[in-house]
Design an enzyme around this catalytic site. Structure first.
Site, PDB file in Angstrom:
ATOM      1  N   GLU A 291       0.824  -1.215   0.000  1.00  0.00           N
ATOM      2  CA  GLU A 291       0.000   0.000   0.000  1.00  0.00           C
ATOM      3  C   GLU A 291       0.858   1.264   0.000  1.00  0.00           C
ATOM      4  O   GLU A 291       0.493   2.269  -0.604  1.00  0.00           O
ATOM      5  CB  GLU A 291      -0.967   0.002   1.193  1.00  0.00           C
ATOM      6  CG  GLU A 291      -1.958  -1.169   1.212  1.00  0.00           C
ATOM      7  CD  GLU A 291      -2.804  -1.290  -0.054  1.00  0.00           C
ATOM      8  OE1 GLU A 291      -3.022  -0.282  -0.749  1.00  0.00           O
ATOM      9  OE2 GLU A 291      -3.239  -2.430  -0.352  1.00  0.00           O
TER      10      GLU A 291
ATOM     11  N   HIS B   4       1.749   2.108  -3.544  1.00  0.00           N
ATOM     12  CA  HIS B   4       0.689   2.898  -4.179  1.00  0.00           C
ATOM     13  C   HIS B   4       0.773   4.356  -3.722  1.00  0.00           C
ATOM     14  O   HIS B   4       0.639   5.283  -4.514  1.00  0.00           O
ATOM     15  CB  HIS B   4      -0.690   2.364  -3.771  1.00  0.00           C
ATOM     16  CG  HIS B   4      -1.063   1.058  -4.404  1.00  0.00           C
ATOM     17  ND1 HIS B   4      -0.924   0.817  -5.742  1.00  0.00           N
ATOM     18  CD2 HIS B   4      -1.605  -0.081  -3.870  1.00  0.00           C
ATOM     19  CE1 HIS B   4      -1.360  -0.411  -6.015  1.00  0.00           C
ATOM     20  NE2 HIS B   4      -1.766  -0.984  -4.894  1.00  0.00           N
TER      21      HIS B   4
END
Ligand code: ZN
Length: 597
Positions: free
Chosen positions: A390, A393
């Site tokens: 994550e 991202h």
């Protein structure tokens, strides 16, 4: 059972700082109240974009300004809702934001068709007349390149009216699959009866008790099998729709139409299938290792998901995970690592579970603020990889927002999993480099191999199935349940080889894959994964030049077509090389696994 705190009791040190978006709900309300007036400004532009270059520029700028302000409102309402889905106040704010988003989309829906109707010559003239259009050059090119597949107005109107019909197969699939199909109760690990659901099927498949896995598998496919003709009818209708739209719009195939969305040539798709095919012996070898490690005389399809190496004394506290993850970022340079650290310590992440928090993990955010990451960190090794994923991202967002205007602030799905996978790959490589303990190495390698199998091989198998089904339908072959199952069984045998049993049940797996109703989509997982592994390899072996190319890529957003962006990162997706490079990593890991087991 551990206590799950209520949101109000959650430790603020581990909560994200949504106040960076809006200091108070009152500020949000004031911002939200201004949206209708913002939206009304679009009306004066409709029908007049062709008047002058200035007119077109101001319309596009208006779309950006309103979009940027509204995104911030939209993200805030949803983040607050996701942190506690039982909170009625934020549920209502999120619902209002959804309704407003639909109105906003309608208010500016004239923009794209009107620009396409202006045509290439007018746009080229406008671009010469106004330097302010330069920033929109890619956006305009992306719209205009589709113009040859846009029909005249009456036929477009007719096609628009078929859109609801075209969605029917998927809608009915969802109803059949998620509402009407009831799975039976089966005996679980503790000997008591538990209802099988689509949600808990995976956890049964990971059970170390083989009878539990077998019972769940049989219950899943015996239930689906009772409706296989209905599933086949729905899928055939979906494929027929794909082929109809492709033909009507003048594409050679549904594949060409689907790939044109990202401006991706057919060969990328075919290279993926061919390269994965070349490396199937490595997958077969992995199956043989799996069979041996599990100590079974036949490897069944329900033996695929259970880890072959038990998690080695592996609890990782959140602070330890952060430390290990940051250390793994060395190949990306000090600046990248420092920005990541500041984000993690600066309120980007909502770390722990609380009552009614949305499950799983995701990254989101609003241009002009910073990225936000939601985790449900439990201290498994898997959770550490989710953190790395994550944050990949998040850094892709941050670096893109630092360079690109709002127009290009999102990255396309085709590229979306590159940054997250690069981070995961760097972390695993670092962990492997730092540990000589055999059990730990085996655990990490098993984790890595499973990612390859699930993302690269499995999605490519799906991609190949979609191609076979669409081509068969294009050649007037009826897609009955038996035809589809025969196709699927053939592919299953090809991918898993003689090492795993392709039985009559797995032949019906096509029936339960929701993604098949979004044709030619899943291949992006496999190509994105391959590109990321190829990039991680280059970062580790090549150093500075690979790093510079990759950081440049991360700042690209959607400012160019995905294939061109990857080319600048040093990955040529028009050749099979990146896929082969990724699969060579897989083959090497299989070899090491063989010596460890
Ligand atoms: Zn992701």
């Amino acid at each position: 059972m551990k206590e799950i705190p209520k949101r109000a009791e959650a430790d603020p040190r581990y909560k994200w700082k949504t106040e960076d978006l809006f200091a108070t709900d009152g500020d949000w309300e004031r911002g939200f109240a201004a949206v209708p007036a913002d939206m009304a400004r679009f009306a004066e532009y409709a029908g007049s974009l062709g008047e002058s270059a200035e007119r077109l520029v101001s319309a596009l700028r208006l779309s950006d300004e309103v979009g940027e302000r509204f995104t911030r409102l939209y993200v805030y309402a949803h983040l607050r809702y996701y942190e506690d889905t039982g909170n009625q106040r934020y549920k209502a704010m999120a619902d209002r934001a959804d309704a407003m988003a639909a109105k906003l989309a309608a208010a500016e829906s004239f923009l794209s068709p009107e620009i396409i109707a202006l045509g290439k010559d007018t746009i080229a003239r406008f671009t010469r007349e106004s330097a302010d259009l330069t920033v929109y050059a890619h956006l305009l090119d992306d719209l205009l390149r589709r113009s040859e597949h846009v029909l005249d107005a009456p036929r477009e109107a007719l096609l628009a009216r078929t859109a609801d019909l075209a969605r029917t197969p998927e809608a009915v699939f969802d109803i059949l699959h998620e509402a009407d199909t009831k799975f039976p109760e089966i005996i679980g690990e503790d000997g008591s009866l538990a209802r099988l659901t689509l949600g808990n099927y995976t956890s049964f498949m990971e059970s170390r008790d083989r009878d539990v896995r077998r019972r769940a598998y049989e219950a899943m496919y015996d239930t689906i099998g009772r409706f296989r003709n209905t599933y086949a009818g729905l899928y055939q209708a979906s494929v027929t729709g794909d082929n109809f739209y492709a033909e009507t719009r003048g594409y050679a195939s549904a594949l060409e139409m689907a790939l044109s969305g990202d401006n991706v040539p057919d060969e990328v798709y075919r290279n993926l299938i061919a390269a994965a095919g070349d490396f199937l012996p490595a997958l077969h070898k992995y199956m043989a290792i799996r069979k041996k490690a599990l100590g079974v005389d036949k490897l069944e399809m329900y033996d695929m998901y259970v880890p072959i190496v038990p998690e080695a004394d592996a609890r990782v506290s959140y602070d330890e995970a952060k430390r290990l993850f940051l250390a793994s970022l060395e190949p990306l340079g000090a600046d990248y690592a420092e920005k990541t650290r500041r984000g993690m310590d600066g309120g980007w992440i909502d770390v722990y579970e609380n009552e009614n928090k949305r499950s799983g993990a995701f990254q989101w955010g609003a241009y002009g603020c910073h990225p936000f990451v939601s985790l449900n960190y439990e201290g498994r090794v898997k959770d550490m990889f989710t953190l790395a994923h994550e944050m990949g991202h998040a850094m892709h967002s941050l670096l893109t927002w630092g360079r690109q205007p709002f127009t290009y602030a999102d990255y396309p799905i085709f590229l979306a999993e590159v940054a997250s996978t690069v981070n995961e790959a760097l972390l695993i490589e670092r962990l492997l480099a730092d540990t000589s303990d055999k059990a730990k190495r085996a655990y990490f390698i098993n984790y890595y191999l499973e990612e390859f199998r699930g993302t690269l091989f499995r999605q490519t198998q799906f991609a190949e199935f979609e191609l076979l089904a669409h081509e068969a339908a294009q050649n007037d072959k009826p897609l009955t349940a038996d035809v589809l199952s025969e196709m699927y069984a053939g592919l299953n045998r090809k991918y898993y080889g003689g090492g795993a049993e392709t039985d009559a049940r797995i032949a019906d797996e096509w029936a339960r894959i929701p993604h098949f109703y979004n044709a030619y989509y899943v291949y992006k997982y496999a190509t994105g994964y391959s590109a990321a592994i190829a990039i991680a390899r280059a970062l580790l072996t090549e150093g500075e030049s690979a790093r510079a190319r990759y950081l440049e890529f991360l700042a690209g957003g959607s400012s160019d077509y995905p294939i061109a962006q990857l080319a600048r990162a040093g990955v040529d997706m028009s050749s099979p090389e990146p896929i082969r490079a990724a699969l060579s990593v897989f083959a090497g890991l299989v070899d090491e696994m063989e010596t460890l087991i």
